[in-house]
Design a protein around this motif. Structure first.
Motif, short mmCIF file in Angstrom:
data_model
loop_
_atom_site.label_atom_id
_atom_site.label_comp_id
_atom_site.label_asym_id
_atom_site.label_seq_id
_atom_site.Cartn_x
_atom_site.Cartn_y
_atom_site.Cartn_z
N ALA A 107 0.82 -1.21 0.00
CA ALA A 107 0.00 0.00 0.00
C ALA A 107 0.85 1.26 0.00
O ALA A 107 0.54 2.25 -0.68
N VAL A 108 1.95 1.25 0.75
CA VAL A 108 2.81 2.44 0.80
C VAL A 108 3.54 2.62 -0.52
O VAL A 108 3.65 3.74 -1.05
N ILE A 109 4.04 1.54 -1.11
CA ILE A 109 4.71 1.65 -2.40
C ILE A 109 3.73 2.10 -3.49
O ILE A 109 4.10 2.89 -4.37
N ALA A 110 2.49 1.65 -3.40
CA ALA A 110 1.49 2.06 -4.38
C ALA A 110 1.05 3.51 -4.21
O ALA A 110 0.35 4.05 -5.08
N GLY A 111 1.44 4.14 -3.11
CA GLY A 111 1.03 5.51 -2.87
C GLY A 111 -0.32 5.65 -2.23
O GLY A 111 -0.85 6.76 -2.11
N GLN A 112 -0.89 4.54 -1.76
CA GLN A 112 -2.19 4.61 -1.09
C GLN A 112 -2.07 5.31 0.26
O GLN A 112 -2.99 6.01 0.69
N TYR A 113 -0.94 5.09 0.94
CA TYR A 113 -0.66 5.72 2.22
C TYR A 113 0.76 6.28 2.21
O TYR A 113 1.63 5.79 1.49
N ASP A 114 0.98 7.29 3.05
CA ASP A 114 2.33 7.82 3.22
C ASP A 114 3.22 6.80 3.93
O ASP A 114 4.37 6.60 3.56
N ALA A 145 10.73 -6.36 4.06
CA ALA A 145 11.85 -5.75 3.35
C ALA A 145 12.24 -6.58 2.13
O ALA A 145 12.50 -6.04 1.04
N ARG A 146 12.29 -7.90 2.28
CA ARG A 146 12.63 -8.76 1.15
C ARG A 146 11.53 -8.67 0.07
O ARG A 146 11.83 -8.72 -1.13
N HIS A 147 10.28 -8.50 0.49
CA HIS A 147 9.16 -8.31 -0.45
C HIS A 147 9.38 -7.04 -1.26
O HIS A 147 9.18 -7.02 -2.49
N ALA A 148 9.78 -5.96 -0.59
CA ALA A 148 10.03 -4.71 -1.30
C ALA A 148 11.16 -4.85 -2.31
O ALA A 148 11.09 -4.30 -3.42
N LEU A 149 12.20 -5.59 -1.95
CA LEU A 149 13.35 -5.77 -2.83
C LEU A 149 13.03 -6.69 -4.00
O LEU A 149 13.36 -6.36 -5.16
N GLU A 150 12.41 -7.82 -3.73
CA GLU A 150 12.30 -8.87 -4.74
C GLU A 150 10.99 -8.82 -5.53
O GLU A 150 10.96 -9.26 -6.68
N VAL A 151 9.92 -8.32 -4.92
CA VAL A 151 8.65 -8.22 -5.64
C VAL A 151 8.50 -6.85 -6.29
O VAL A 151 8.12 -6.74 -7.46
N HIS A 152 8.86 -5.81 -5.56
CA HIS A 152 8.70 -4.44 -6.10
C HIS A 152 9.97 -3.92 -6.76
O HIS A 152 9.92 -2.86 -7.40
N GLY A 153 11.07 -4.61 -6.63
CA GLY A 153 12.28 -4.23 -7.34
C GLY A 153 13.03 -3.04 -6.78
O GLY A 153 13.83 -2.42 -7.49
N LEU A 154 12.81 -2.70 -5.51
CA LEU A 154 13.58 -1.62 -4.92
C LEU A 154 15.06 -2.03 -4.84
O LEU A 154 15.38 -3.22 -4.71
N TYR A 275 14.78 10.90 0.84
CA TYR A 275 15.29 9.92 -0.12
C TYR A 275 14.26 8.88 -0.57
O TYR A 275 14.46 8.26 -1.61
N ALA A 276 13.20 8.67 0.21
CA ALA A 276 12.34 7.50 0.00
C ALA A 276 10.88 7.87 -0.25
O ALA A 276 10.00 7.03 -0.06
N ARG A 277 10.64 9.10 -0.68
CA ARG A 277 9.26 9.56 -0.91
C ARG A 277 8.40 9.41 0.34
O ARG A 277 7.18 9.21 0.25
N GLY A 278 9.03 9.43 1.51
CA GLY A 278 8.31 9.31 2.77
C GLY A 278 7.91 7.91 3.15
O GLY A 278 7.24 7.71 4.17
N ARG A 279 8.34 6.93 2.40
CA ARG A 279 7.82 5.56 2.56
C ARG A 279 8.43 4.87 3.78
O ARG A 279 9.62 4.59 3.83
N ILE A 280 7.58 4.57 4.77
CA ILE A 280 7.98 3.88 6.00
C ILE A 280 6.92 2.84 6.33
O ILE A 280 5.72 3.13 6.28
N VAL A 281 7.36 1.64 6.70
CA VAL A 281 6.48 0.64 7.30
C VAL A 281 7.10 0.25 8.63
O VAL A 281 8.25 -0.19 8.68
N SER A 282 6.33 0.42 9.70
CA SER A 282 6.79 0.14 11.06
C SER A 282 5.99 -1.02 11.63
O SER A 282 4.76 -1.07 11.47
N CYS A 283 6.66 -1.94 12.30
CA CYS A 283 6.01 -3.11 12.88
C CYS A 283 6.34 -3.21 14.37
O CYS A 283 7.50 -3.07 14.77
N LEU A 284 5.33 -3.48 15.17
CA LEU A 284 5.52 -3.62 16.61
C LEU A 284 6.43 -4.81 16.92
O LEU A 284 6.25 -5.90 16.37
N GLU A 285 7.38 -4.57 17.80
CA GLU A 285 8.21 -5.65 18.35
C GLU A 285 7.92 -5.74 19.85
O GLU A 285 6.85 -6.15 20.25
#
Length: 307
Positions: A107-114, A145-154, A275-285
């Motif tokens: 969703a963040v890569i698609a621009g649906q959310y910041d 992160a691996r999804h962003a690299l290998e599926v979205h090609g970052l 650098y990243a168009r504001g793109r952040i995904v944060s996950c609770l640990e």
């Protein structure tokens, strides 16, 4: 656009016994503070889907995925390590936790959310490619992160980990991978007793002594994290958001407060905006004092939402 908030009721069903600090009440504490803070209306809620096996296998071995699936009990608890166990709902909850991180990334890569925060459990940053440990079964941030690299090609992603414990599983997944820069601080010496020695060149691990307070952490971020992040110029940032370095949390012995989490998140958001168009995904640990967890998570979400 806005900040998305991913969660799912299945994440409340996983539990490891009434004594266990990694409990369903953790997510409710965040919900309660969201309501009390009156920012609930400023975030967009999204349900966490189930991760599929292909997504898990981008980080974990087939043997590990099969082991966790096969260990799932019909009733009662199935021990995985001395402080980690499964109940009949753990498998589903773990798939929701990883699925939230993947869906948020899409969703963040698609621009649906910041940006997005995933209020999910079980947590993930101790889960190594072939081993579950430390309350963690699958490494949610590493999978995303691996999804962003290998599926979205970052080409370049950064991972920020501010849990009081070192994210050994995330480091194991990405050590020496030039596409990933991981920046972390953690109490040391402390569980899992990793991260301080023999760092790979793409790891910026900052061991901190017990009783370190916010100013020491801020100095480490300024001096050690930020120059590397500016040099790396990430195209997206992932955060392992553990709040157990808070001074009220008995599972650690550090001295952070809510303002420190706001300050750290603000610095990360500045890098993302540059650098990243504001793109952040944060996950609770982590984060096990319920009041401190709720307050700190909301401070983090406020910064993500820039409110």
């Amino acid at each position: 656009m806005a900040t998305a908030f991913y969660s799912h009721a299945d994440c409340l069903l996983h539990e490891m016994g009434q004594w266990h600090p990694e409990c369903p009440a953790r997510l409710q504490a965040i919900e309660d503070q969201l309501i009390a803070s009156r920012i609930d209306a400023l975030i967009e809620r999204e349900p966490a889907p189930l991760a599929d096996e292909a997504a898990l296998l981008r980080v974990h071995t087939q043997a590990h995925v099969d082991h966790i699936r096969d260990a799932s009990p019909i009733e009662g608890y199935a021990p995985i390590d001395p402080d980690t166990s499964m109940n009949p709902h753990t498998w589903q909850a773990a798939l929701r936790a990883a699925g939230a991180a993947i869906a948020a990334t899409d969703a963040v890569i698609a621009g649906q959310y910041d940006n997005a925060f995933c209020s999910v459990r079980p947590p993930g940053h101790h889960a190594e490619p072939a081993r579950a440990m430390g309350f963690c079964f699958f490494n949610n941030v590493a999978i995303a992160a691996r999804h962003a690299l290998e599926v979205h090609g970052l080409a370049r992603v950064a991972i920020i980990d501010f849990d009081v414990h070192h994210g050994n599983g995330t480091e194991a997944a990405f050590a020496a991978d030039p596409r990933v820069l991981m920046c972390s601080f953690f109490q040391h010496p402390f569980y899992p007793f990793t991260g301080a020695d023999n760092q790979a060149p793409n790891m910026v691990n900052v061991p901190m002594p017990a009783r370190s307070k916010g100013m020491a952490v801020r100095e480490a971020v300024d001096v050690l994290w930020l120059p590397r992040l500016h040099d790396f110029k990430p195209e997206m940032i992932f955060i392992s958001a553990g709040f157990d370095a808070h001074r009220e949390d008995d599972l650690g012995n550090m001295g952070l407060v809510e303002d420190d989490y706001t300050w750290i998140t603000d610095r990360v958001r500045d890098i993302a905006n540059r650098y990243a168009r504001g793109r952040i995904v944060s996950c609770l640990e982590g984060g096990y004092n319920l009041s401190a967890l709720g307050r700190s998570a909301v401070a983090h979400i406020r910064s993500l939402a820039d409110v």
